[in-house]
Design a protein around this motif. Structure first.
Motif, PDB file in Angstrom:
ATOM      1  N   LEU A  65      -2.728   1.917  10.396  1.00  0.00           N
ATOM      2  CA  LEU A  65      -3.629   2.623  11.319  1.00  0.00           C
ATOM      3  C   LEU A  65      -4.976   1.928  11.520  1.00  0.00           C
ATOM      4  O   LEU A  65      -5.592   2.060  12.575  1.00  0.00           O
ATOM      5  N   GLU A  66      -5.423   1.159  10.518  1.00  0.00           N
ATOM      6  CA  GLU A  66      -6.692   0.422  10.667  1.00  0.00           C
ATOM      7  C   GLU A  66      -6.651  -0.513  11.880  1.00  0.00           C
ATOM      8  O   GLU A  66      -7.681  -0.779  12.503  1.00  0.00           O
ATOM      9  N   LEU A  67      -5.438  -1.018  12.218  1.00  0.00           N
ATOM     10  CA  LEU A  67      -5.296  -1.934  13.362  1.00  0.00           C
ATOM     11  C   LEU A  67      -5.726  -1.274  14.680  1.00  0.00           C
ATOM     12  O   LEU A  67      -6.123  -1.951  15.622  1.00  0.00           O
ATOM     13  N   LEU A  68      -5.620   0.068  14.733  1.00  0.00           N
ATOM     14  CA  LEU A  68      -5.978   0.778  15.969  1.00  0.00           C
ATOM     15  C   LEU A  68      -7.459   0.598  16.311  1.00  0.00           C
ATOM     16  O   LEU A  68      -7.834   0.641  17.480  1.00  0.00           O
ATOM     17  N   LYS A  69      -8.292   0.393  15.276  1.00  0.00           N
ATOM     18  CA  LYS A  69      -9.738   0.294  15.505  1.00  0.00           C
ATOM     19  C   LYS A  69     -10.096  -0.876  16.423  1.00  0.00           C
ATOM     20  O   LYS A  69     -11.117  -0.859  17.088  1.00  0.00           O
ATOM     21  N   GLY A  70      -9.222  -1.902  16.459  1.00  0.00           N
ATOM     22  CA  GLY A  70      -9.511  -3.073  17.305  1.00  0.00           C
ATOM     23  C   GLY A  70      -8.852  -3.000  18.672  1.00  0.00           C
ATOM     24  O   GLY A  70      -8.875  -3.981  19.424  1.00  0.00           O
ATOM     25  N   CYS A  71      -8.249  -1.855  19.005  1.00  0.00           N
ATOM     26  CA  CYS A  71      -7.526  -1.750  20.288  1.00  0.00           C
ATOM     27  C   CYS A  71      -8.376  -1.067  21.365  1.00  0.00           C
ATOM     28  O   CYS A  71      -9.078  -0.098  21.080  1.00  0.00           O
ATOM     29  N   ALA A 113       3.701  -2.677  13.307  1.00  0.00           N
ATOM     30  CA  ALA A 113       2.854  -1.860  12.431  1.00  0.00           C
ATOM     31  C   ALA A 113       3.515  -0.498  12.228  1.00  0.00           C
ATOM     32  O   ALA A 113       4.417  -0.122  12.976  1.00  0.00           O
ATOM     33  N   ASN A 114       3.047   0.238  11.208  1.00  0.00           N
ATOM     34  CA  ASN A 114       3.568   1.600  10.999  1.00  0.00           C
ATOM     35  C   ASN A 114       2.406   2.554  10.741  1.00  0.00           C
ATOM     36  O   ASN A 114       1.289   2.130  10.456  1.00  0.00           O
ATOM     37  N   TYR A 115       2.696   3.846  10.858  1.00  0.00           N
ATOM     38  CA  TYR A 115       1.624   4.856  10.797  1.00  0.00           C
ATOM     39  C   TYR A 115       1.067   5.074   9.384  1.00  0.00           C
ATOM     40  O   TYR A 115       0.070   5.762   9.228  1.00  0.00           O
ATOM     41  N   GLU A 116       1.719   4.505   8.364  1.00  0.00           N
ATOM     42  CA  GLU A 116       1.195   4.697   6.995  1.00  0.00           C
ATOM     43  C   GLU A 116       0.185   3.610   6.648  1.00  0.00           C
ATOM     44  O   GLU A 116      -0.912   3.897   6.198  1.00  0.00           O
ATOM     45  N   ALA A 161      -6.291   9.937  15.868  1.00  0.00           N
ATOM     46  CA  ALA A 161      -7.613  10.123  16.498  1.00  0.00           C
ATOM     47  C   ALA A 161      -8.770   9.503  15.691  1.00  0.00           C
ATOM     48  O   ALA A 161      -9.632   8.838  16.280  1.00  0.00           O
ATOM     49  N   PRO A 162      -8.811   9.663  14.353  1.00  0.00           N
ATOM     50  CA  PRO A 162      -9.949   9.091  13.611  1.00  0.00           C
ATOM     51  C   PRO A 162     -10.027   7.564  13.683  1.00  0.00           C
ATOM     52  O   PRO A 162     -11.061   6.974  13.373  1.00  0.00           O
ATOM     53  N   PHE A 163      -8.933   6.900  14.072  1.00  0.00           N
ATOM     54  CA  PHE A 163      -8.914   5.428  14.076  1.00  0.00           C
ATOM     55  C   PHE A 163      -9.128   4.828  15.467  1.00  0.00           C
ATOM     56  O   PHE A 163      -9.165   3.614  15.616  1.00  0.00           O
ATOM     57  N   ILE A 164      -9.244   5.692  16.483  1.00  0.00           N
ATOM     58  CA  ILE A 164      -9.377   5.163  17.844  1.00  0.00           C
ATOM     59  C   ILE A 164     -10.839   4.829  18.129  1.00  0.00           C
ATOM     60  O   ILE A 164     -11.728   5.647  17.905  1.00  0.00           O
ATOM     61  N   ALA A 165     -11.060   3.599  18.598  1.00  0.00           N
ATOM     62  CA  ALA A 165     -12.438   3.100  18.811  1.00  0.00           C
ATOM     63  C   ALA A 165     -13.184   3.990  19.805  1.00  0.00           C
ATOM     64  O   ALA A 165     -12.571   4.591  20.687  1.00  0.00           O
TER      65      ALA A 165
END
Length: 790
Positions: free
Chosen positions: A82-88, A76-79, A110-114
Motif C-alpha cells: 500500500l505504501e506504493l500508492l503514495k507515489g501514484c 503489488a498486493n494490499y498487505e 484512502a489513507p495512502f492516496i496522495a
C-alpha cells in the motif's frame, strides 16, 4: 484554465481480466503502472498479480501493444504494497461489482492516496455517490467513476461519471488525460444504474431477445439480421453475448432488475429461461467452449429452442429483407420495414421501435444530450449510428408518429408515453449548432475543452460536417489541400487508398507544389486505412494482357515516387492509421517521419501474393542495415532482424510492434487518439521545417552482405523447406528477397548505390510477376481476400 492532470505513475486496484487490461493499456501509453490484488495464500505474496500479468500475453485481441511491455507493470498486493500508492497520481479501482467489497477496499486504501491524486472507480453500473460515502471528506472532490469498455485497449469509449462532490477541474484534467494519453472518446454520464452505454446497449439486447421469442426466429437468423446489415459489428447480438460471457450478461440484467424498479420496462429485465438453462449447464459462451453457439470441428452450431439441442447455424437473412435493408434512403427503408409482412422485417421494426422509445423516454435521466447517447453506443458497442441518429435519418416526425401509433395499439413493449419534446415540431435532435438537451431544452455545442482543438475532424454525428480545407491541386488519384497553416495535406481518392498510376503521378505533383508553397507535407487519409498497397487488379490486368513493358514502367514510377518522398526539399510526414500494407508501408518508410496511430497494422506483405516489395522497401532496409552496422560492422546481422518480417509477410499488431519489426524507426511517433493524428503530424512537419530540415544526402555508399549473405539466408530457408514450414514457391520468393536485401551476387562488403538496389528490386519483381503461381496468388487474393499457399 483547468489544471493539467499530471500522471507520472498510476495504480490499478484489482488484477481481474478488466483491471489487468486497464493496467496494460496505461503501460502501452507509457504510464508507469502498479497493479494490485489480494496477497497470494502461498508462495510469492504478489502471485495473483504475477499470474494476471503472465495471462495478458495469452489474451486475444492482445491488450499489450508489445509483449515486452508486460515487464514494465509493477506487481503489488494490499498487505505489503500500500505504501506504493503514495507515489501514484491516478488510482483506478477495478474489482468485482460488489458495493460492500469496493467500499471496504476504499476504507483500506484512502489513507495512502496522495493529497493531489485522483481516485476513480471502473464500475460498470454501481452508484458513484453511494461508493463515495465511505471516503474521507478531503478525498471526495477527487473521486469519480471512469468506465472503460472491454477490451480497454480497443474500445474507444470511456464514460466519466461525476459524484455530487467531484471537483469540475478534476474531471477536466481526467478527460484530457483519457482523450490524449489513452486515446479515448469521453462521454459524461449521470449517476444512474449502468450509466449510458450499458443502459441503452443492454436494453437493446433485451428487446432483441424479447422479440426473438415473440417472432420465433432462430438465434443465427437474428444475428444475420442484427450485424453489418444494420451497421453493427459482425458479432451481432448473440455472438456478442457469447463473447462477453452469458454469466456476465445475466449479471448486468440482474443489476437492471434490482436497481431500476420504477422503469416502465422493468418486467423485461430478467434473463430469458434459455439463458438461465445455459448458465446452469456451465455453457457460459466463448470462454466455456459453448453458449448460444458452439463449435464442432469446423462447423458452427446454434442452440435450437424447439429441439432443445444444437443444430447447424445456417439460417440467413431473407433475400427480400436484405433488399429492404440495402435501400439507400433511410426514410424509405424504415417505411418498407414497417409495411412488410415478412417476420424478419416485422422483427427488425419492433426492435428499432422499442429502442427509440426507450432512448427517448430515458434521455433526460441518463445523459445531458442526445449526442452523449449516440456516441456512447457507437464507441462502446461499435454501431455505425447511434439510436437517435438512426431515428433522425429515418425521418423524425414520421417515425415518432409510428411509435406513438404502436404504443396506442399495444404493440410496443411498454405503454409509457413518448416525452413531449419528441413532438414539439422538431425534425431531429442533432444539428450543426449542437445536440438536444432535454434538461436545458436547447441544443448544446460540443465541449470547448482545449484538448478538442487537437481534433480537426472529430468523429462526426449526423448533421455535422467539417469542411476539408482549401484544395490546392487535385487529379483522379489524390487531393492536396491546406488549412492555411503552411502545411499541405495530401489524401488518396482510391478505394482502400490503394496506389494507382494516378496516385503515383498525383503524389509527385503534390510534392513539387509543396516544395514551392509549403513548409511541409502530410500524407493523411480522412478514413482508415492509410493504404492497402498497390492496385493489384490494375497490375494483374497489365500482366494478363502481356503488357510487361507497361508493368515494368509502373514499378519504376512507384520507386520514383518513393524516392521523391524521401528526397523532397520539405519534410514529408506520413500520418498512418489502420492498414499500411505493401506500397503503403513503403511510402511511410521513405517519409521524413511517420506518425502512426497505435492501431496501425503495418507490413510488407508482397510475398503473400507471390511478389516482393519493389516500391523501394527492400532497398530502404538494405540502406538502414548498412547505416546501423557502421564502417566495418556486420551488415548481415542487421538484415537478419528484418528478413523474416518481409519473407513471411508479417504485419505488425500495433505501431509499437512495427518499430520492433524494423518497419518504423525509433524516432517515429505513436499516437493514441486517432482523431488527433492529423494535428500531431502537422506539428511534426512544422517542427522539422522549423529546425532547418534538409533531406538526407543520396545514399551512394551502401555496404551489402553480398553472396555470403545470400548463402547464409539460403541455409535458413532450406531448413524451413525441409520442415515443411514453407512451400517450394515460398522458398523461391524468399530467396529473391534475400538476393535483393544482400545487394545481389557481389562480394561480401561490396559498396553499391540506391539505383543498383532499385534495379535489383524491379528485376526480381517483374520476373516473379510473370510466373503462373504469382498470378494465381494475386487472383485468389482479389477474389477471396485471403492468401493462397501454392
Amino acid at each position: 484554465m483547468s489544471e493539467k492532470l499530471l500522471v507520472r505513475r498510476a495504480a490499478v486496484l484489482g488484477a481481474g481480466v478488466m483491471g489487468a487490461q486497464i493496467a496494460a493499456h496505461l503501460t502501452n501509453a507509457g504510464v508507469d503502472t502498479v497493479l494490485f490484488d489480494l496477497p497470494a495464500k502461498e508462495g510469492d505474496p504478489n502471485g495473483i498479480v504475477l499470474k494476471a500479468i503472465a495471462n495478458l500475453a495469452k489474451l486475444s485481441p492482445a491488450p499489450l501493444a508489445s509483449r515486452s511491455l508486460a515487464e514494465a507493470i509493477t506487481p503489488a498486493n494490499y498487505e505489503t504494497g500500500l505504501e506504493l500508492l503514495k507515489g501514484c497520481d491516478l488510482v483506478i479501482e477495478a474489482i468485482a461489482e460488489r458495493m460492500d467489497w469496493k467500499q471496504d477496499l476504499y476504507r483500506k486504501v484512502a489513507p495512502f492516496i496522495a493529497p493531489h491524486a485522483v481516485l476513480a472507480s471502473n464500475t460498470s453500473g454501481l452508484g458513484i455517490n453511494k461508493l463515495s460515502e465511505v471516503l474521507p471528506e478531503e478525498l471526495r472532490p477527487r473521486f469519480c467513476g471512469v468506465h472503460f469498455f472491454n477490451p480497454p485497449r480497443y474500445m474507444h469509449l470511456a464514460e466519466l461519471i461525476p459524484a455530487k462532490a467531484t471537483d469540475p477541474a478534476v474531471l477536466e484534467g481526467l478527460e484530457t488525460f483519457l482523450t490524449t494519453s489513452l486515446g479515448k472518446g469521453v462521454v459524461y454520464a449521470k449517476d444512474t444504474p449502468n450509466f449510458i452505454g450499458n443502459r441503452i446497449g443492454v436494453f437493446s439486447i433485451l428487446a432483441t431477445a424479447h422479440h426473438t421469442g415473440e417472432s420465433g426466429l432462430g438465434f443465427d437468423e437474428v444475428d444475420a439480421l442484427t450485424g453489418p446489415l444494420i451497421g453493427r459489428p459482425k458479432s451481432a447480438t448473440y455472438r456478442t453475448s457469447d463473447v462477453v460471457g452469458l454469466d456476465t450478461m445475466a449479471h448486468v440484467i440482474k443489476t437492471m432488475a434490482d436497481t431500476l424498479p420504477d422503469d416502465p420496462w422493468h418486467k423485461y429485465f430478467r434473463a430469458p429461461a434459455w439463458l438461465e438453462a445455459l448458465i446452469a449447464k456451465g455453457a457460459l459462451g466463448q470462454k466455456a467452449g459453448a453458449g448460444v453457439f458452439r463449435k464442432a470441428g469446423k462447423d458452427i452450431l446454434v442452440l435450437d429452442l424447439e429441439k432443445q439441442d444444437y443444430r447447424p447455424a445456417d439460417r440467413k437473412a431473407a433475400d427480400e429483407v436484405v433488399e429492404i435493408l440495402k435501400t439507400k434512403d433511410p426514410a424509405e427503408k424504415f417505411r418498407r420495414l414497417r409495411e412488410s409482412q415478412h417476420p424478419q422485417a416485422q422483427f427488425l421494426w419492433a426492435v428499432f421501435r422499442d429502442l427509440f422509445h426507450y432512448s427517448a423516454y430515458h434521455l433526460a435521466d441518463i445523459a445531458e444530450t442526445a449526442r452523449d447517447v449516440d456516441l456512447a453506443i457507437r464507441w462502446g458497442y461499435g454501431w455505425s449510428l447511434g439510436p437517435f441518429e438512426t431515428w433522425q435519418a429515418a425521418g423524425w416526425k414520421q417515425v415518432a408518429q409510428w411509435i406513438a401509433d404502436d404504443i396506442v395499439a399495444g404493440k410496443a413493449m411498454s405503454d409509457a408515453p413518448l416525452p413531449d419534446w419528441v413532438f414539439d415540431g422538431r425534425s431531429g435532435v442533432h444539428a450543426a449548432e449542437g445536440s438536444y438537451s432535454p434538461g436545458q431544452d436547447a441544443k448544446l455545442p460540443r465541449s470547448a475543452l482545449p484538448v478538442y482543438r487537437r481534433q480537426r475532424f472529430p468523429d462526426p454525428l449526423l448533421g455535422e460536417s467539417f469542411p476539408l480545407g482549401e484544395t490546392v491541386f487535385e487529379n483522379d488519384g489524390v487531393r492536396l489541400w491546406t488549412d492555411g497553416d503552411d502545411v499541405g495535406v495530401v489524401s488518396f481518392k482510391t478505394k482502400m487508398h490503394t496506389v494507382s498510376d494516378q496516385v503515383l503521378d498525383g503524389l509527385q505533383e503534390a510534392i513539387g507544389i509543396a516544395e514551392k508553397k509549403f513548409a511541409g507535407l502530410v500524407l493523411w487519409q480522412p478514413k482508415e486505412p492509410f493504404s492497402a498497397g498497390a492496385d493489384l487488379a490494375g497490375a494483374l490486368g497489365l500482366l494478363q494482357a502481356g503488357k510487361v513493358d507497361a508493368f515494368e514502367a509502373m514499378v519504376a514510377n512507384f520507386q520514383a515516387t518513393s524516392q521523391r518522398i524521401k528526397y523532397a526539399l520539405v519534410p514529408v510526414v506520413a500520418a498512418v492509421r489502420g492498414l499500411a500494407l505493401g506500397g503503403g508501408c513503403e511510402f511511410q518508410m521513405h517519409s521524413a517521419r511517420t506518425v502512426a496511430h497505435l492501431e496501425s497494422y503495418i507490413g510488407l506483405v508482397e510475398a503473400g501474393v507471390g511478389l516482393l516489395p519493389a516500391g523501394g522497401g527492400l532497398k530502404e532496409i538494405a540502406v538502414r542495415a548498412s547505416q546501423a552496422a557502421g564502417p566495418g560492422g556486420d551488415v548481415f546481422a542487421e538484415l537478419k532482424k528484418t528478413f523474416e518480417t518481409v519473407a513471411m509477410a508479417k504485419v505488425s499488431t500495433s505501431a509499437v510492434e512495427a518499430r520492433e519489426l524494423g518497419l518504423m524507426r525509433p524516432a517515429d511517433k505513436v499516437v493514441f487518439n486517432a482523431w488527433e493524428l492529423l494535428h500531431i503530424a502537422r506539428q511534426e512537419a512544422l517542427a522539422l521545417a522549423g529546425s532547418g530540415y534538409r533531406p538526407p544526402l543520396p545514399a551512394r555508399r551502401i555496404r551489402v552482405a553480398g553472396d555470403v549473405g545470400i548463402a547464409t539466408f539460403r541455409m535458413l530457408l532450406v531448413n524451413m523447406l525441409k520442415g515443411r514450414f514453407i512451400s517450394e514457391y515460398d522458398d523461391e520468393i524468399a530467396t529473391r528477397i534475400a538476393t535483393v536485401l544482400c545487394g545481389g551476387e557481389v562480394d561480401r562488403g561490396a559498396v553499391v548505390d540506391e539505383d543498383w538496389l532499385l534495379r535489383l528490386e524491379r528485376k526480381h519483381f517483374v520476373e516473379l510477376a510473370q510466373q503462373d503461381k504469382t498470378q494465381a496468388r494475386i487472383a485468389h487474393m482479389l477474389k477471396t481476400g485471403k492468401p493462397l499457399r501454392n
